[in-house]
Motif scaffolding. Structure first.
Motif, PDB file in Angstrom:
ATOM      1  N   GLY A  34      14.805   3.226   0.866  1.00 26.96           N
ATOM      2  CA  GLY A  34      13.611   3.496   0.081  1.00 26.96           C
ATOM      3  C   GLY A  34      13.428   2.330  -0.870  1.00 26.96           C
ATOM      4  N   PHE A  35      12.370   2.379  -1.662  1.00 28.83           N
ATOM      5  CA  PHE A  35      12.159   1.324  -2.659  1.00 28.83           C
ATOM      6  C   PHE A  35      11.895   1.949  -4.008  1.00 28.83           C
ATOM      7  CE2 PHE A  35      11.527  -0.921   1.243  1.00 28.83           C
ATOM      8  CZ  PHE A  35      12.006  -2.200   0.981  1.00 28.83           C
ATOM      9  N   ARG A  36      12.407   1.304  -5.038  1.00 26.19           N
ATOM     10  CA  ARG A  36      12.197   1.720  -6.428  1.00 26.19           C
ATOM     11  C   ARG A  36      11.584   0.584  -7.210  1.00 26.19           C
ATOM     12  NH1 ARG A  36      14.923   6.102  -7.969  1.00 26.19           N
ATOM     13  NH2 ARG A  36      16.519   6.812  -6.513  1.00 26.19           N
ATOM     14  N   PRO A  37      10.902   0.917  -8.318  1.00 25.83           N
ATOM     15  CA  PRO A  37      10.410  -0.154  -9.191  1.00 25.83           C
ATOM     16  C   PRO A  37      11.576  -1.047  -9.614  1.00 25.83           C
ATOM     17  CG  PRO A  37       9.471   1.949  -9.845  1.00 25.83           C
ATOM     18  CD  PRO A  37      10.501   2.251  -8.791  1.00 25.83           C
ATOM     19  N   ALA A  38      11.360  -2.363  -9.567  1.00 20.35           N
ATOM     20  CA  ALA A  38      12.437  -3.301  -9.891  1.00 20.35           C
ATOM     21  C   ALA A  38      12.567  -3.464 -11.407  1.00 20.35           C
ATOM     22  CB  ALA A  38      12.158  -4.642  -9.246  1.00 20.35           C
ATOM     23  N   SER A  49       0.844  -1.184   0.000  1.00 18.11           N
ATOM     24  CA  SER A  49       0.000   0.000   0.000  1.00 18.11           C
ATOM     25  C   SER A  49       0.882   1.237   0.000  1.00 18.11           C
ATOM     26  CB  SER A  49      -0.968  -0.003   1.180  1.00 18.11           C
ATOM     27  OG  SER A  49      -0.391   0.582   2.306  1.00 18.11           O
ATOM     28  N   PHE A  50       0.300   2.382  -0.307  1.00 18.80           N
ATOM     29  CA  PHE A  50       1.103   3.605  -0.331  1.00 18.80           C
ATOM     30  C   PHE A  50       0.224   4.805  -0.047  1.00 18.80           C
ATOM     31  CE2 PHE A  50      -0.359   5.556  -4.249  1.00 18.80           C
ATOM     32  CZ  PHE A  50      -0.907   4.492  -4.939  1.00 18.80           C
ATOM     33  N   LYS A  68      -0.789   5.917 -11.456  1.00 18.13           N
ATOM     34  CA  LYS A  68       0.130   5.071 -12.227  1.00 18.13           C
ATOM     35  C   LYS A  68       0.844   4.034 -11.352  1.00 18.13           C
ATOM     36  CE  LYS A  68       0.948   8.013 -16.170  1.00 18.13           C
ATOM     37  NZ  LYS A  68       1.890   8.858 -16.914  1.00 18.13           N
ATOM     38  N   VAL A  69       0.661   4.172 -10.046  1.00 24.65           N
ATOM     39  CA  VAL A  69       1.317   3.238  -9.128  1.00 24.65           C
ATOM     40  C   VAL A  69       0.400   2.037  -8.922  1.00 24.65           C
ATOM     41  CG1 VAL A  69       2.264   2.956  -6.817  1.00 24.65           C
ATOM     42  CG2 VAL A  69       2.492   5.145  -8.003  1.00 24.65           C
TER      43      VAL A  69
END
Ligand SMILES: [Zn+2]
Length: 129
Positions: A125-129, A59-60, A103-104
């Motif tokens: 943090g996290f980024r798109p893989a 979730s975000f 878009k997420v």
């Protein structure tokens, strides 16, 4: 090293861009951020472990009013990410446009990354893989 894992050590690993989680010696559950007790079996015999750094978005939310450290960067995403190892981490979501949250996609694959705040402190943090 048989010392009890501490939150200070956890933070130090992050400062070194070397994320570590805890692993329960009783049931193998992976735990991050560190807690004194395993969420799965209640065991207290925990040791450091490395993780893949891969996970998926659970979730975000978009943050508009931030703590001092990230005030200049609002708006930005904060996400709950479930690591492949099963534990959930709250961290910033990087590399995506906070003005376009549509878009997420929930469930999208992410990987861990490091960023340095204004104070010089390093955060995960996290980024798109
Ligand atoms: Zn356990």
């Amino acid at each position: 090293m048989s010392e009890r894992p501490t939150i200070e050590q956890y933070q130090q690993y992050i400062q070194d861009n070397d994320f570590h989680a805890l692993k329960c010696k009783s049931c193998g559950a992976v735990i991050a951020p560190p807690k004194g007790m395993c969420y799965s079996c209640g065991g207290t015999d925990l040791e450091w472990t490395t993780v893949s750094g891969k996970g998926k978005l659970v979730s975000f939310t978009v943050i508009h009013i931030a703590a001092e450290e990230f005030q200049d960067e609002t708006p930005y995403f904060v996400a709950i990410v479930e690591l492949d190892e099963g534990t959930r981490i709250t961290a910033r979501l990087l590399g995506l446009d906070p003005t376009q949250p549509e878009k997420v996609k929930l469930g999208m694959p992410l990987k861990i990354d490091y960023e340095t705040g204004k104070s010089g402190k390093v955060y995960i943090g996290f980024r798109p893989a």
